[in-house]
Design a protein around this motif. Structure first.
Motif, PDB file in Angstrom:
ATOM      1  N   GLU A 153       0.836  -1.203   0.000  1.00  0.00           N
ATOM      2  CA  GLU A 153       0.000   0.000   0.000  1.00  0.00           C
ATOM      3  C   GLU A 153       0.872   1.256   0.000  1.00  0.00           C
ATOM      4  N   PHE A 154       1.924   1.243   0.809  1.00  0.00           N
ATOM      5  CA  PHE A 154       2.825   2.397   0.906  1.00  0.00           C
ATOM      6  C   PHE A 154       3.405   2.765  -0.460  1.00  0.00           C
ATOM      7  N   ASP A 155       3.790   1.749  -1.225  1.00  0.00           N
ATOM      8  CA  ASP A 155       4.380   1.974  -2.549  1.00  0.00           C
ATOM      9  C   ASP A 155       3.340   2.300  -3.611  1.00  0.00           C
ATOM     10  N   GLY A 156       2.091   1.953  -3.371  1.00  0.00           N
ATOM     11  CA  GLY A 156       1.075   2.064  -4.400  1.00  0.00           C
ATOM     12  C   GLY A 156       0.908   0.801  -5.209  1.00  0.00           C
ATOM     13  N   ARG A 157       1.525  -0.320  -4.725  1.00  0.00           N
ATOM     14  CA  ARG A 157       1.424  -1.602  -5.437  1.00  0.00           C
ATOM     15  C   ARG A 157       0.232  -2.432  -4.997  1.00  0.00           C
ATOM     16  N   GLY A 158      -0.425  -2.029  -3.900  1.00  0.00           N
ATOM     17  CA  GLY A 158      -1.501  -2.847  -3.355  1.00  0.00           C
ATOM     18  C   GLY A 158      -2.616  -1.999  -2.783  1.00  0.00           C
ATOM     19  N   PRO A 159      -3.706  -2.646  -2.409  1.00  0.00           N
ATOM     20  CA  PRO A 159      -4.875  -1.922  -1.904  1.00  0.00           C
ATOM     21  C   PRO A 159      -4.654  -1.366  -0.502  1.00  0.00           C
ATOM     22  N   ALA A 160      -5.500  -0.418  -0.135  1.00  0.00           N
ATOM     23  CA  ALA A 160      -5.460   0.154   1.209  1.00  0.00           C
ATOM     24  C   ALA A 160      -5.845  -0.897   2.237  1.00  0.00           C
ATOM     25  N   THR A 161      -5.229  -0.815   3.400  1.00  0.00           N
ATOM     26  CA  THR A 161      -5.526  -1.759   4.478  1.00  0.00           C
ATOM     27  C   THR A 161      -5.352  -1.085   5.828  1.00  0.00           C
ATOM     28  N   ALA A 162      -6.195  -1.468   6.769  1.00  0.00           N
ATOM     29  CA  ALA A 162      -6.081  -0.951   8.127  1.00  0.00           C
ATOM     30  C   ALA A 162      -4.805  -1.430   8.808  1.00  0.00           C
ATOM     31  N   LEU A 163      -4.145  -2.399   8.236  1.00  0.00           N
ATOM     32  CA  LEU A 163      -2.882  -2.882   8.797  1.00  0.00           C
ATOM     33  C   LEU A 163      -1.805  -1.798   8.775  1.00  0.00           C
ATOM     34  N   THR A 164      -1.930  -0.861   7.864  1.00  0.00           N
ATOM     35  CA  THR A 164      -0.949   0.221   7.793  1.00  0.00           C
ATOM     36  C   THR A 164      -0.943   1.032   9.083  1.00  0.00           C
ATOM     37  N   GLY A 165      -2.115   1.301   9.634  1.00  0.00           N
ATOM     38  CA  GLY A 165      -2.187   2.032  10.896  1.00  0.00           C
ATOM     39  C   GLY A 165      -1.504   1.292  12.027  1.00  0.00           C
ATOM     40  N   VAL A 166      -1.621  -0.032  12.032  1.00  0.00           N
ATOM     41  CA  VAL A 166      -0.958  -0.847  13.063  1.00  0.00           C
ATOM     42  C   VAL A 166       0.550  -0.746  12.913  1.00  0.00           C
ATOM     43  N   GLY A 205     -13.631  -6.423   9.287  1.00  0.00           N
ATOM     44  CA  GLY A 205     -13.996  -6.222   7.897  1.00  0.00           C
ATOM     45  C   GLY A 205     -12.916  -5.734   6.966  1.00  0.00           C
ATOM     46  N   ASP A 206     -11.656  -5.646   7.434  1.00  0.00           N
ATOM     47  CA  ASP A 206     -10.575  -5.239   6.547  1.00  0.00           C
ATOM     48  C   ASP A 206     -10.337  -6.324   5.498  1.00  0.00           C
ATOM     49  N   ALA A 207     -10.511  -5.971   4.236  1.00  0.00           N
ATOM     50  CA  ALA A 207     -10.475  -6.974   3.163  1.00  0.00           C
ATOM     51  C   ALA A 207      -9.112  -7.631   3.032  1.00  0.00           C
ATOM     52  N   VAL A 208      -8.038  -6.869   3.187  1.00  0.00           N
ATOM     53  CA  VAL A 208      -6.700  -7.433   3.063  1.00  0.00           C
ATOM     54  C   VAL A 208      -6.439  -8.430   4.181  1.00  0.00           C
ATOM     55  N   SER A 209      -6.833  -8.077   5.397  1.00  0.00           N
ATOM     56  CA  SER A 209      -6.657  -8.985   6.536  1.00  0.00           C
ATOM     57  C   SER A 209      -7.481 -10.252   6.351  1.00  0.00           C
ATOM     58  N   GLN A 210      -8.678 -10.106   5.804  1.00  0.00           N
ATOM     59  CA  GLN A 210      -9.522 -11.275   5.552  1.00  0.00           C
ATOM     60  C   GLN A 210      -8.878 -12.188   4.511  1.00  0.00           C
ATOM     61  N   HIS A 211      -8.290 -11.598   3.485  1.00  0.00           N
ATOM     62  CA  HIS A 211      -7.650 -12.398   2.439  1.00  0.00           C
ATOM     63  C   HIS A 211      -6.467 -13.176   3.002  1.00  0.00           C
ATOM     64  N   ILE A 212      -5.657 -12.515   3.834  1.00  0.00           N
ATOM     65  CA  ILE A 212      -4.516 -13.195   4.459  1.00  0.00           C
ATOM     66  C   ILE A 212      -5.005 -14.331   5.341  1.00  0.00           C
ATOM     67  N   THR A 213      -6.052 -14.078   6.096  1.00  0.00           N
ATOM     68  CA  THR A 213      -6.581 -15.070   7.032  1.00  0.00           C
ATOM     69  C   THR A 213      -7.100 -16.313   6.307  1.00  0.00           C
ATOM     70  N   VAL A 214      -7.848 -16.094   5.246  1.00  0.00           N
ATOM     71  CA  VAL A 214      -8.397 -17.216   4.481  1.00  0.00           C
ATOM     72  C   VAL A 214      -7.273 -18.023   3.843  1.00  0.00           C
TER      73      VAL A 214
END
Length: 302
Positions: A153-166, A205-214
Motif C-alpha cells: 500500500e505504501f508503494d502504491g502496489r496494493g490496496p489500502a488496508t487498516a494494517l498500515t495504521g498498526v 472487515g478489513d479486506a486485506v486482513s480477511q484475504h490473508i486469514t483465508v
C-alpha cells in the motif's frame, strides 16, 4: 518421591510441569545453543519447586537431529537424581497431548507451525521448516504477509488496508521499518505479533486482513491433507484432526481451515484436543517402544 519433569519448549514460551506445578519461562532463543537453554530451565524449575525427579522429558519446537542429543542434555543438567532424559520434536508431543493413541493429524500453529499425522503403521511430518523456508499459515507467515501488504500500500502496489495504521504505531517512518526490523534480535516474534492484529482487523472487515486469514487457513488445511495422504492405508480409513495453537483463535481462520478440511477427500472429523503440548511431554515418559512415534524420540539413561 521421584517424578517426571516435563518441558514444552516453544519460541514464545517454555512450559514446565513438575511436582504438580506448572511453570512458565521465556521462549527458546533460536540464535543460541538449545541444550544449554533446556538445562538451565530444568535446573531453575527444580530450584523453584524443590521437586525430586529422575526423568526429564521435552518436546521442543524446531528440534533437529543434531540438537537431539539426550545424553548431552543429561550431562548438562548435572543433577545426581536425574537419570533419564527423553527428547522429541514438539510435533510429537503436540500429537500425544491432543489425540493420544488416535489415528489422525494434529496441526500446531503458533509463531511457527508443524503438522504430524499418525496412521496404522506410518508417521508423516509436514512443514515445521522454520520462518525462512516454511511455516506456511503460521503466526510468522501471517505477520509477514501483513507487513508485505502494508508496504505494498505504501508503494502504491496494493490496496489500502487498516494494517498500515498498526504498522505506523510501531514504525512512524515506514521507510525505516525494514532497517529496524532486520536489526531487531526479536524480529521473528515481532513479525509474528502482527498475526493477532490481522485476526482482529479481519473480524472488523478489513479486506486485506480477511484475504490473508483465508489463505492461512487454506495453507494449514493443505498441510493436514498432505500428511494424511502419506499415512493412509485404506481409502475408507477414518481420521481425527485437531487444530491447536494461537492462530486458531481467529474465528475466520478456523472457519476457512474447517471448510477446506470438510471439502477434502478424507473421512475426517475435527475434534477438540484432549490436552496440550505439556500433557504430550508428560506422555513421552510412558511411550512404548512399539508405538509408531517411538522412532522419533531420543532417550539417554545412566
Amino acid at each position: 518421591m521421584s517424578t517426571v519433569l516435563a518441558i514444552d519448549a516453544g519460541q514464545t514460551g517454555i512450559k514446565v510441569r513438575v511436582g504438580g506445578q506448572d511453570l512458565v519461562f521465556p521462549g527458546i532463543d533460536t540464535h543460541e545453543e538449545l541444550l544449554p537453554q533446556l538445562a538451565a530451565v530444568v535446573r531453575a524449575a527444580l530450584d523453584r519447586t524443590g521437586a525430586e525427579t529422575s526423568v526429564v522429558t521435552a518436546g521442543v519446537s524446531g528440534l533437529t537431529t543434531r540438537e537431539a542429543d539426550a545424553a548431552a542434555l543429561l550431562a548438562r543438567i548435572d543433577d545426581p537424581l536425574v537419570s533419564e532424559v527423553t527428547l522429541a520434536h514438539d510435533s510429537t508431543t503436540s500429537f500425544l497431548g491432543a489425540l493420544g493413541d488416535t489415528r489422525g493429524a494434529v496441526v500446531a500453529a503458533g509463531t511457527g507451525v508443524v503438522t504430524l499425522a499418525v496412521g496404522a503403521t506410518a508417521v508423516a511430518r509436514v512443514d515445521g521448516w522454520g520462518y525462512l523456508m516454511g511455516d506456511a499459515g503460521s503466526g510468522y507467515w501471517i505477520g509477514r504477509e501483513a507487513l508485505d501488504a502494508v508496504m505494498r500500500e505504501f508503494d502504491g502496489r496494493g490496496p489500502a488496508t487498516a494494517l498500515t495504521g498498526v504498522a505506523l504505531e510501531r514504525w512512524p517512518d515506514l521507510t525505516q521499518a525494514y532497517i529496524d526490523l532486520q536489526g531487531d534480535h526479536e524480529r521473528v516474534r515481532v513479525v509474528a505479533s502482527f498475526a493477532e492484529q490481522v485476526a482482529r482487523l479481519a473480524a472488523e472487515g478489513d479486506a486485506v486482513s480477511q484475504h490473508i486469514t483465508v489463505r492461512a487457513g487454506g495453507e494449514l488445511a493443505h498441510s493436514v491433507e498432505t500428511a494424511l495422504r502419506r499415512v493412509r492405508t485404506d481409502d475408507a480409513e477414518h481420521f481425527s484432526v485437531c487444530a491447536i495453537g494461537g492462530v486458531f483463535r481467529s474465528p475466520q481462520l478456523r472457519e476457512a481451515f474447517a471448510s477446506h478440511i470438510a471439502a477434502s477427500e478424507f473421512d475426517v472429523a475435527l475434534v477438540e484436543p484432549r490436552g496440550h503440548g505439556i500433557d504430550g511431554a508428560v506422555a513421552l515418559a510412558g511411550l512404548g517402544p512399539r508405538h509408531p512415534l517411538a522412532p522419533a524420540v531420543w532417550s539417554a539413561r545412566r
